[in-house]
Motif scaffolding. Structure first.
Motif, PDB file in Angstrom:
ATOM      1  N   GLU A 219      89.211 123.988 -80.854  1.00  0.00           N
ATOM      2  CA  GLU A 219      87.696 124.036 -81.342  1.00  0.00           C
ATOM      3  C   GLU A 219      87.661 122.921 -83.103  1.00  0.00           C
ATOM      4  O   GLU A 219      87.992 122.620 -83.631  1.00  0.00           O
ATOM      5  N   SER A 220      86.530 121.769 -82.785  1.00  0.00           N
ATOM      6  CA  SER A 220      86.190 121.225 -84.205  1.00  0.00           C
ATOM      7  C   SER A 220      85.694 122.570 -85.337  1.00  0.00           C
ATOM      8  O   SER A 220      85.221 123.485 -84.562  1.00  0.00           O
ATOM      9  N   PRO A 223      81.137 121.596 -88.562  1.00  0.00           N
ATOM     10  CA  PRO A 223      80.313 122.293 -88.137  1.00  0.00           C
ATOM     11  C   PRO A 223      79.109 121.157 -87.426  1.00  0.00           C
ATOM     12  O   PRO A 223      77.684 121.060 -86.936  1.00  0.00           O
ATOM     13  N   ASP A 224      79.403 120.386 -87.813  1.00  0.00           N
ATOM     14  CA  ASP A 224      78.436 118.117 -86.788  1.00  0.00           C
ATOM     15  C   ASP A 224      79.391 118.141 -86.446  1.00  0.00           C
ATOM     16  O   ASP A 224      78.590 117.543 -85.645  1.00  0.00           O
ATOM     17  N   ASN A 226      80.861 118.894 -82.117  1.00  0.00           N
ATOM     18  CA  ASN A 226      80.703 119.583 -81.229  1.00  0.00           C
ATOM     19  C   ASN A 226      81.322 119.457 -80.221  1.00  0.00           C
ATOM     20  O   ASN A 226      81.716 118.049 -79.989  1.00  0.00           O
ATOM     21  N   ASN A 228      82.893 121.012 -77.570  1.00  0.00           N
ATOM     22  CA  ASN A 228      82.708 122.637 -76.113  1.00  0.00           C
ATOM     23  C   ASN A 228      82.959 121.493 -75.879  1.00  0.00           C
ATOM     24  O   ASN A 228      84.090 122.093 -74.098  1.00  0.00           O
ATOM     25  N   ASN A 229      82.737 119.748 -75.216  1.00  0.00           N
ATOM     26  CA  ASN A 229      83.070 119.774 -73.908  1.00  0.00           C
ATOM     27  C   ASN A 229      83.200 118.551 -73.814  1.00  0.00           C
ATOM     28  O   ASN A 229      83.662 118.041 -72.942  1.00  0.00           O
ATOM     29  N   THR A 257      84.131 113.258 -75.795  1.00  0.00           N
ATOM     30  CA  THR A 257      82.718 113.594 -74.584  1.00  0.00           C
ATOM     31  C   THR A 257      81.895 112.830 -74.042  1.00  0.00           C
ATOM     32  O   THR A 257      81.959 111.342 -73.418  1.00  0.00           O
TER      33      THR A 257
END
Length: 270
Positions: A219-220, A223-224, A226, A228-229, A257
């Motif tokens: 997971e990243s 915070p900036d 993403n 998820n995909n 992504t």
């Protein structure tokens, strides 16, 4: 009779003077002892502003002594930590030094063929940039702090952006670009070799082993960014050690992504 009275008066005043002198020696010590006795088992606290100032200096000194892998563990959450965005002036690096370091580090990945563009500006390849800093502090004692720089480079014609998440030792945790005109890149495997490991991570880090992970959970940690995909094009597990300390496992990977391509590195968290 008057002479006798005079002698008695003289003796009285001499006695009184002697008493005053003796009292001046004894009384202060007696009063101090009484005050000390009254404060036994009573805890007194320094004013809060003194305590916080001292604690800040101590915490900053401790944080400066963290190794490169320690900082990575703190930022990634392998060590329990809390984070918040902070001013760029709070970090150990200056903003311009962080930008120059990120540019130089990304160029190493570009030269190795695993990242699509160099971020060194020239006539046909000029970038503006903006930056943010996140402060990660251990959640147990609030004593150790590491900073994560997130620097966004934007190409002069707005055709692409590059978002770089980097520790202050120059370890690239994530590098993601929206450039879709990417030619064939080399496998990330070619970057992490004995020859390159100190240059990409930091001095005194040695490569012990490279393997395919039987399973992974990535997971990243930025915070900036993403992920998820994300679809992983390649992923490896490398074992490294710093200054001959206990070996630590890291995931290194390439991904894409729907809108971006990137590379990354995070500790393996069991």
């Amino acid at each position: 009779m008057s002479a006798k009275k005079s002698n008695i008066s003289l003796l009285f005043f001499m006695f009184l003077a002697t008493l005053v002198v003796v009292a001046s020696f004894i009384l202060p010590g007696y009063l101090l002892d009484k005050k000390a006795d009254s404060q036994i088992s009573v805890v007194s606290f320094a004013p809060e502003e003194y305590y916080l100032s001292s604690n800040t200096v101590m915490a900053r000194n401790n944080s400066e002594k963290l190794s490169s892998l320690d900082k990575l563990n703190l930022i990634s959450g392998k060590w329990a930590s809390n984070y918040t965005e902070c001013s760029t002036s709070e970090a150990f690096l200056s903003e311009i030094d962080a930008v120059n370091l990120a540019t130089a580090q990304i160029n190493k990945y570009y030269d190795l063929g695993v990242y699509p563009e160099s971020l060194f500006s020239n006539y046909n390849n000029w970038y503006s940039w903006s930056s943010k800093v996140y402060r990660y502090t251990d959640s147990s004692f609030n004593t150790y702090t590491a900073y994560l720089w997130v620097i966004t480079f934007t190409k002069y014609d707005n055709s692409a952006t590059h978002k770089i998440a980097m520790t202050e030792d120059g370890i690239i945790i994530s590098a993601e670009t929206t450039n879709h005109n990417i030619t064939k890149l080399k496998d990330i495997f070619y970057a992490y070799t004995d020859k390159n490991i100190e240059s990409l991570l930091c001095d005194n880090i040695k490569l012990n082993d490279v393997s395919f992970p039987s399973s992974y959970n990535i997971e990243s940690v930025c915070p900036d960014i993403n992920m998820n995909n994300a679809t992983f094009d390649s992923i490896y597990q490398i074992s490294v050690s710093e200054n001959f300390t206990e070996a630590q496992d890291l995931y290194v990977f390439q991904y894409k992504t729907g809108t971006s391509h990137g590379i990354g590195l995070i500790p393996v968290i069991n």
